[in-house]
Design a protein around this motif. Structure first.
Motif, PDB file in Angstrom:
ATOM      1  N   TYR A   6     158.003  28.503 101.814  1.00 47.26           N
ATOM      2  CA  TYR A   6     159.351  28.724 102.326  1.00 47.26           C
ATOM      3  C   TYR A   6     159.798  30.149 102.028  1.00 47.26           C
ATOM      4  CZ  TYR A   6     160.789  28.225  97.474  1.00 47.26           C
ATOM      5  OH  TYR A   6     160.928  28.396  96.120  1.00 47.26           O
ATOM      6  N   ARG A   7     160.900  30.522 102.644  1.00 45.06           N
ATOM      7  CA  ARG A   7     161.564  31.784 102.340  1.00 45.06           C
ATOM      8  C   ARG A   7     162.759  31.473 101.461  1.00 45.06           C
ATOM      9  NH1 ARG A   7     162.044  35.769 107.486  1.00 45.06           N
ATOM     10  NH2 ARG A   7     161.324  37.487 106.224  1.00 45.06           N
ATOM     11  N   THR A  20     164.442  38.028  99.556  1.00 44.22           N
ATOM     12  CA  THR A  20     164.517  37.052 100.650  1.00 44.22           C
ATOM     13  C   THR A  20     163.564  37.405 101.777  1.00 44.22           C
ATOM     14  OG1 THR A  20     166.296  38.260 101.743  1.00 44.22           O
ATOM     15  CG2 THR A  20     166.937  36.537 100.194  1.00 44.22           C
ATOM     16  N   ARG A  21     162.860  38.503 101.671  1.00 39.78           N
ATOM     17  CA  ARG A  21     161.970  38.936 102.748  1.00 39.78           C
ATOM     18  C   ARG A  21     160.549  38.414 102.595  1.00 39.78           C
ATOM     19  NH1 ARG A  21     164.483  43.475 105.527  1.00 39.78           N
ATOM     20  NH2 ARG A  21     166.351  44.018 104.368  1.00 39.78           N
ATOM     21  N   HIS A  22     160.198  37.892 101.438  1.00 42.03           N
ATOM     22  CA  HIS A  22     158.842  37.405 101.230  1.00 42.03           C
ATOM     23  C   HIS A  22     158.801  35.878 101.316  1.00 42.03           C
ATOM     24  CE1 HIS A  22     160.782  37.516  97.260  1.00 42.03           C
ATOM     25  NE2 HIS A  22     160.102  36.415  97.035  1.00 42.03           N
ATOM     26  N   GLU A  56     153.647  38.355 101.585  1.00 38.63           N
ATOM     27  CA  GLU A  56     154.430  39.194 102.488  1.00 38.63           C
ATOM     28  C   GLU A  56     154.796  38.454 103.773  1.00 38.63           C
ATOM     29  OE1 GLU A  56     155.654  42.313 102.118  1.00 38.63           O
ATOM     30  OE2 GLU A  56     154.987  42.203 100.039  1.00 38.63           O
ATOM     31  N   THR A  57     153.867  37.652 104.302  1.00 40.49           N
ATOM     32  CA  THR A  57     154.115  36.951 105.564  1.00 40.49           C
ATOM     33  C   THR A  57     153.815  35.469 105.416  1.00 40.49           C
ATOM     34  OG1 THR A  57     151.856  37.292 106.374  1.00 40.49           O
ATOM     35  CG2 THR A  57     153.492  39.003 106.907  1.00 40.49           C
ATOM     36  N   VAL A  62     149.973  30.561 104.468  1.00 39.72           N
ATOM     37  CA  VAL A  62     149.261  29.442 105.083  1.00 39.72           C
ATOM     38  C   VAL A  62     147.753  29.637 104.948  1.00 39.72           C
ATOM     39  CG1 VAL A  62     148.782  28.318 107.290  1.00 39.72           C
ATOM     40  CG2 VAL A  62     151.130  28.861 106.656  1.00 39.72           C
ATOM     41  N   GLU A  63     147.292  30.861 105.151  1.00 43.27           N
ATOM     42  CA  GLU A  63     145.859  31.158 105.027  1.00 43.27           C
ATOM     43  C   GLU A  63     145.369  30.905 103.600  1.00 43.27           C
ATOM     44  OE1 GLU A  63     142.971  35.070 105.131  1.00 43.27           O
ATOM     45  OE2 GLU A  63     144.860  35.104 106.225  1.00 43.27           O
ATOM     46  N   TYR A  64     146.163  31.292 102.604  1.00 41.62           N
ATOM     47  CA  TYR A  64     145.803  31.052 101.206  1.00 41.62           C
ATOM     48  C   TYR A  64     145.693  29.555 100.932  1.00 41.62           C
ATOM     49  CZ  TYR A  64     146.090  30.819  96.151  1.00 41.62           C
ATOM     50  OH  TYR A  64     145.849  30.524  94.838  1.00 41.62           O
TER      51      TYR A  64
END
Length: 101
Positions: A6-7, A20-22, A56-57, A62-64
């Motif tokens: 989540y953000r 709040t950007r990560h 960062e994104t 999700v990839e991790y």
């Protein structure tokens, strides 16, 4: 064990957009917290609750999770768009609503 991606939201004491950007990956608790009878401390035997990973994104998070075989849920938070209103607009002579106090 399910992880949550989540953000984070802004805190009430925060006026800027820091932190709040990560994207954050947190594990959901697998064991309940227990109050120790002697000292009254709250503890848990679940060590994964202490892990908080930042990315960062969303795609990196999700990839991790997929690469490490972690079941995950992505929470999309709606962006709240606020109009830019300045304090001096309260005292403009061409206000739509009259000043009430």
């Amino acid at each position: 064990m399910v992880a949550r991606i989540y953000r984070p939201a802004r805190s009430a004491m925060q006026s800027g957009k820091a932190k709040t950007r990560h994207w954050v990956l947190d594990y959901e608790p697998s064991k309940p917290k227990v109050v120790e009878p002697l000292m009254g401390y709250t503890s848990s035997g679940d060590m994964r609750q202490q892990v908080r990973l930042t990315f960062e994104t969303r795609e990196e998070a999700v990839e991790y999770a997929e690469r490490n075989g972690i079941a995950y849920e992505v929470e999309e938070t709606p962006r709240i768009v606020r109009s830019r209103v300045s304090y001096s607009d309260n005292f403009r002579y061409d206000r739509i609503q009259p000043w009430t106090h």
